[in-house]
Design a protein around this motif. Structure first.
Motif, mmCIF file in Angstrom:
data_model
loop_
_atom_site.group_PDB
_atom_site.id
_atom_site.type_symbol
_atom_site.label_atom_id
_atom_site.label_comp_id
_atom_site.label_asym_id
_atom_site.label_seq_id
_atom_site.Cartn_x
_atom_site.Cartn_y
_atom_site.Cartn_z
ATOM 1 N N ARG B 95 0.806 -1.138 -0.170
ATOM 2 C CA ARG B 95 0.123 -0.021 -0.037
ATOM 3 C C ARG B 95 0.911 1.424 -0.019
ATOM 4 N N ASP B 96 0.539 2.218 -0.684
ATOM 5 C CA ASP B 96 1.383 3.258 -1.042
ATOM 6 C C ASP B 96 0.906 4.464 0.040
ATOM 7 N N ALA B 97 1.575 4.716 0.953
ATOM 8 C CA ALA B 97 1.428 5.520 2.079
ATOM 9 C C ALA B 97 1.195 6.932 1.621
ATOM 10 N N HIS B 98 1.812 7.434 0.746
ATOM 11 C CA HIS B 98 1.584 8.781 -0.037
ATOM 12 C C HIS B 98 0.233 9.108 -0.764
ATOM 13 N N ALA B 99 -0.390 7.833 -1.138
ATOM 14 C CA ALA B 99 -1.693 7.991 -1.952
ATOM 15 C C ALA B 99 -2.907 8.254 -0.933
ATOM 16 N N GLY B 100 -3.814 9.028 -1.518
ATOM 17 C CA GLY B 100 -5.116 9.137 -0.669
ATOM 18 C C GLY B 100 -5.163 9.504 0.623
ATOM 19 N N PRO B 101 -4.393 10.626 0.860
ATOM 20 C CA PRO B 101 -4.209 10.990 2.174
ATOM 21 C C PRO B 101 -5.796 11.641 2.796
ATOM 22 N N PHE B 255 -11.234 15.510 -8.171
ATOM 23 C CA PHE B 255 -10.730 14.949 -6.988
ATOM 24 C C PHE B 255 -10.585 13.286 -7.367
ATOM 25 N N ALA B 256 -11.725 12.718 -7.958
ATOM 26 C CA ALA B 256 -11.825 11.290 -8.125
ATOM 27 C C ALA B 256 -10.741 11.188 -9.375
ATOM 28 N N SER B 257 -10.653 11.936 -10.413
ATOM 29 C CA SER B 257 -9.740 11.704 -11.327
ATOM 30 C C SER B 257 -8.108 11.734 -10.608
ATOM 31 N N THR B 258 -7.825 12.586 -10.046
ATOM 32 C CA THR B 258 -6.238 12.539 -9.391
ATOM 33 C C THR B 258 -5.966 11.183 -8.543
ATOM 34 N N MET B 259 -7.102 10.864 -7.829
ATOM 35 C CA MET B 259 -7.099 9.511 -7.119
ATOM 36 C C MET B 259 -6.863 8.410 -7.991
ATOM 37 N N VAL B 262 -3.455 8.228 -9.718
ATOM 38 C CA VAL B 262 -2.069 7.860 -8.734
ATOM 39 C C VAL B 262 -2.409 6.326 -8.525
ATOM 40 N N MET B 263 -3.735 5.803 -8.361
ATOM 41 C CA MET B 263 -3.863 4.351 -8.485
ATOM 42 C C MET B 263 -3.273 3.805 -9.586
ATOM 43 N N TRP B 264 -3.587 4.105 -10.694
ATOM 44 C CA TRP B 264 -2.977 3.890 -12.184
ATOM 45 C C TRP B 264 -1.591 3.496 -11.983
ATOM 46 N N LYS B 265 -0.823 4.790 -11.692
ATOM 47 C CA LYS B 265 0.523 4.664 -11.481
ATOM 48 C C LYS B 265 0.985 3.546 -10.382
ATOM 49 N N ASN B 266 0.209 3.422 -9.256
ATOM 50 C CA ASN B 266 0.662 2.364 -8.464
ATOM 51 C C ASN B 266 0.299 0.813 -8.916
ATOM 52 N N VAL B 267 -0.340 0.635 -9.835
ATOM 53 C CA VAL B 267 -0.589 -0.620 -10.397
ATOM 54 C C VAL B 267 0.575 -1.477 -10.668
ATOM 55 N N GLY B 268 0.987 -2.901 -10.127
ATOM 56 C CA GLY B 268 2.269 -3.253 -10.193
ATOM 57 C C GLY B 268 3.272 -2.769 -9.748
ATOM 58 N N ARG B 269 3.133 -1.896 -8.918
ATOM 59 C CA ARG B 269 4.356 -1.165 -8.299
ATOM 60 C C ARG B 269 5.097 -1.934 -7.222
ATOM 61 N N ASN B 365 7.591 9.439 -5.843
ATOM 62 C CA ASN B 365 6.131 9.824 -5.279
ATOM 63 C C ASN B 365 5.130 9.949 -6.167
ATOM 64 N N PRO B 366 4.646 9.191 -6.813
ATOM 65 C CA PRO B 366 3.631 9.481 -7.972
ATOM 66 C C PRO B 366 2.583 10.676 -7.473
ATOM 67 N N THR B 367 2.174 10.486 -6.416
ATOM 68 C CA THR B 367 1.107 11.500 -5.624
ATOM 69 C C THR B 367 1.770 12.928 -6.001
ATOM 70 N N ARG B 368 2.771 13.182 -5.464
ATOM 71 C CA ARG B 368 3.516 14.613 -5.407
ATOM 72 C C ARG B 368 3.741 14.775 -6.834
ATOM 73 N N THR B 369 4.304 14.048 -7.819
ATOM 74 C CA THR B 369 4.513 14.343 -9.172
ATOM 75 C C THR B 369 3.101 14.722 -9.935
ATOM 76 N N LEU B 370 2.173 14.235 -9.758
ATOM 77 C CA LEU B 370 0.925 14.308 -10.263
ATOM 78 C C LEU B 370 0.429 15.935 -9.614
ATOM 79 N N ASP B 371 0.445 16.317 -8.145
ATOM 80 C CA ASP B 371 0.299 17.580 -7.556
ATOM 81 C C ASP B 371 1.056 18.574 -8.093
#
Lengths: 565, 565
Positions: B95-101, B255-259, B262-269, B365-371
């Motif tokens: 589980r990615d700790a940075h995703a979905g705060p 909001f839903a799109s950004t989350m 990030v989930m898409w980037k985390n697939v298979g990570r 950190n995909p979340t931050r990159t996206l931000d």
């Protein structure tokens, strides 16, 4: 602004204090230059788009003044850069082997020469009525000629540089030069669109678009300079000539932009010793043999037929009379056959890769990342036009032969772009031919650990993420098979070379047609009637330049695929 | 499609055969899903933009039908995903700790509830004249309600997942859901723009834009369903209500799109053990103290004044009479003061960082990159509007008080976006407060080598690119100073918390004004006269939604900055 500053496997840790590059936070420097570029680009975009509308009180002289200033500043910076790197030999400790390959630099010089010819034509055209217009219109092509010469020399000698002095200044300078090229590109695209619309309207001025046509006549009048007009034969030749040379200027700006972007990504980059750039430098021996000749011959045939179709189309459309329908049927039929063949060939290329056991190349490579992004991004232009066409044909009421051809053309266009992109992107990520799995036998110290304790591996700080492990592990049990099959790999390589040459030639002919003025989008009345002229013209004029750039870029990528496979 | 597949320092080599994720080439799977998303999105874009134009024979029922189908398919996929992850416990090994705060998920639920209320209003509105229109118009809000409930639950429980089964299917499913959200967003933005233009035209219908206004009246008439009209009081309330709730629906989709991205980037990570996600999970103790109170108090004052200005502006603009000038002067004056203060405060924040010795966080950190990408990208909307305003004021002839205010407003808007972005991006890249340089004293085996033989370092295969070395080496000689200064760091942290709270409150008020209908762009005649109504309306209607989203996104980023500093 992507998360690429995590050091890739080929880079050493960025803490090296040599050559003065102690950069704590690379993204901070990039941020600064991106902000500069965005602001300059938006200002240019505002003026150029304002200048394109006749009703808005921004004139083309304002745009020319802005572009001239930008080109002068960029030239000055380039000269400063060249002077500095000559004086300080250790400013460039590394050179990126992937950046600025010879075909890209060769293309740049070719398009640069065409741009210089265009500048001569433009200067001649505006000099024909020198007395009655502002001096900036003659100054602009002259400055552009200087800028093109300076920039082409700069990119020829420096495109591989990973510079390590004055990092922030270099980033800003590169971004400013990049912005200048993009502004020139935008201005050229807008100018060409206005010209195309004008020539469309002058041939359709008896329709309902008379008001717009009149606006554009006025604009064309004003661009000739108030009361003066282009009457002499030589002036007419100059005018015709420079409009035909626009596509080369557009491509020159885009080529230069991509090379500048790669240089910008490489600023402050630390590379392992340059001998590591393995495989992507092709062996010169295998450059022009090892094809089955079927691909190039079929491609050349399609190229010749396409050229004939293009000439027939242009003659029949510009001739007065009812042969428009016939011209469109010929044009669409050729395109459908060509796109269908390309789709099938790309698909078979992807199928061949399913039997290919070369390792995937996971190295960090800004040039390739940019290539992939540009291929995907530029395809959006043609995608958008195709979807608008499909909606117009499906929802619109009149269903005839032309509608069916148009629909098939749009659908095949989408399929062809999709499958060609998949093929090219997969090709670019394959390792070189020598990197068959069985040559990665020397085990790194961590390799043993991988098998000894899988769970502990990813918590181990000392284990480097060696990318070569990626490709080899899954095929581990099949290594023996790969060695046996090695001679037959030769057959696959020949096929891939044929496929890339065939696609290359097809892309060239599909580039020539729209770049030199074929506009079935407007000759065909389906979309114009459905969306209305102004909306459809906006869609086509915004999206088509991307579609044309896609063809050009696909050609250069396919050349790379040909050399690499 | 960026080159991020090079394993970052926090990831183990991707060759791990556990959990069935033996993915040879991650980009291939991503390519497939991106191609699917691009094609679906372009089709939706074509229909939505076609439906927005009255002259084009695409009707809003077509758009509703497409959106309803997409939402149903996405809901089905989500249910399938939830079922599968429940049944197969080892499908999500990391589980990615940075995703979905928590603030993102909380915001999602809040906006989701508002969207549900909007759907109730819409259903009520369309039910008022059920007999004379197509059933899809009532089916659409009902399906949307189901979709919102399913998706909100899905994102609440799964947004941190790094899933490792059915990789390609999951990627395609996530991209399709993302595309659905973007299509809903586009449809809402287009609907709101049409509504805004309509209300503008109904108040300016005595001007020269009568033709367009009539078109839009017809359109408004047709959207009410042919011959029926909204006469009853309850129907009027429903109609008013759902237009005021649009901004929340727009934000929900984004909001839903950004989350989902990030989930898409985390697939298979593959991540290291989750305890490594250090520092970015805030300690709950320090969540709501440690401020100097100056920032929040000043911010709240500006917020209240802004609310009053907004109400005065709305009342004076909608009232008949000559008080438009006064309203605009008040509006611009408040905005200039607010933007000026925000610029100064952002700048002082950046200055404080110059004295900050926390290490930069180079982790992937995909979340931050996206931000960061969203902050930079969304700012383009407001940049573009500002540059068009500047050109109109500078080139346009009438120079009065309003022109000067408009110019100052546009310039400050650019400065504020620039400096706020610099401040936020720098804040997001700082390590957590505990990570002061002196706590990285345990030397890795390679650390000694760094000093022993600098030149050999980057050719050494076994030396991991440890990111913590980056920040520590340059400040090495100053470690003693850092330890001495540690108590004073507390003062810096308080300042940064104050700054982020102040900026947060200002961004909220600057979000409320345009989101709930303030359009000085049209009340002010400078740009409308310069560009003509249709061009200026196109510019504002395309760019303003990005500007509004920027404010929303800046608020969530500033909340993160507040918690982290």
């Amino acid at each position: 602004m992507s998360e690429e500053s995590t050091p890739g496997p080929k880079e050493s840790p960025p803490a090296e204090p040599r050559a003065g590059s102690r950069e704590v936070w690379k993204k901070g420097g990039r941020l600064l230059s991106v902000l500069l570029a965005v602001n300059v680009l938006l200002l240019a975009c505002t003026l150029i788009s304002g200048g394109a509308f006749n009703k808005v009180a921004v004139y083309d002289t304002d745009v020319f003044a802005l572009l001239t200033t930008m080109m002068l500043l960029a030239s000055l910076w380039i000269l400063f850069y060249l002077l500095r790197t000559v004086r300080c030999p250790n400013a460039v400790p590394y050179r990126d082997a992937h950046a600025g390959p010879i075909w890209l630099r060769g293309g740049l010089v070719l398009f640069g020469i065409c741009t210089l010819v265009m500048d001569v034509f433009k200067t001649g055209y505006y000099s024909s009525f020198f007395e009655c217009q502002s001096a900036i219109k003659i100054l602009h092509p002259l400055t552009q000629a200087v800028f093109v010469i300076v920039q082409t020399y700069f990119l020829w000698v420096s495109s591989k540089d990973c510079i390590h002095v004055h990092l922030d200044l270099t980033r800003c300078g590169l971004m400013f030069t990049l912005t200048t090229n993009l502004a020139i590109w935008m201005a050229a695209v807008v100018d060409e669109s206005v010209h195309q619309t004008h020539s469309y309207d002058s041939s359709h001025s008896n329709t309902s678009h008379l008001r717009l046509a009149l606006d554009l006549e006025q604009r064309a009048g004003s661009s000739v300079g108030g009361d003066c007009s282009c009457n002499t034969v030589i002036c007419q030749i100059f005018q015709q000539g420079y409009f035909y040379l626009y596509p080369f200027n557009i491509e020159y700006s885009l080529f230069a932009s991509t090379m500048l972007y790669v240089m910008w990504k490489n600023v402050g980059r630390l590379l392992a010793s340059s001998t590591h750039g393995h495989g992507h430098t092709p062996s010169r021996v295998s450059l022009f043999r090892e094809t089955l000749f079927a691909g190039p011959i079929l491609g050349l045939m399609l190229f010749m037929v396409g050229l004939a179709v293009f000439i027939i189309y242009e003659v029949q459309v510009s001739a007065e009379g009812g042969r428009l329908q016939q011209a469109l049927v010929i044009y669409y039929s050729f395109n459908i056959i060509c796109l269908g063949l390309m789709t099938l060939v790309s698909l078979s290329g992807s199928v061949i890769y399913r039997f290919d056991r070369r390792a995937m190349d996971h190295h960090k490579n800004p040039t390739r990342t940019l290539d992939v992004a540009l291929l995907m991004g530029a395809a959006l232009g043609q995608y958008a036009i195709s979807y608008y066409s499909i909606v117009a044909v499906v929802v619109g009421t009149p269903r005839d032969l032309l509608g069916a051809l148009n629909l098939a053309h749009a659908l095949l266009m989408i399929a062809q772009h999709t499958f060609q992109n998949v093929f090219i992107i997969e090709s670019l990520h394959r390792g070189p031919p020598g990197a068959e799995p069985h040559d990665t036998t020397p085990k790194e110290p961590c390799h043993g650990l991988t098998f000894a304790n899988l769970d502990a591996l990813h918590t181990l700080p000392g284990c480097p993420p060696t990318p070569r492990l990626v490709g080899t592990n899954p095929v581990g049990p099949q290594e023996a098979v790969a060695i046996i099959l090695a001679p037959r790999g030769h057959w696959r390589r020949r096929c891939l070379k044929d496929i890339s040459l065939f696609l290359l030639l097809c892309n060239v002919i599909l580039w020539i047609m729209p770049a030199f003025g074929a506009r079935p989008h407007f000759s065909n009345t389906v979309e114009v009637d459905f969306y209305g002229y102004s909306l459809w013209a906006a869609i086509v004029n915004i999206c088509l330049p991307f579609g044309i750039f896609y063809r050009m870029h696909a050609v250069s990528s396919l050349l790379e695929v040909y050399v690499l496979s």
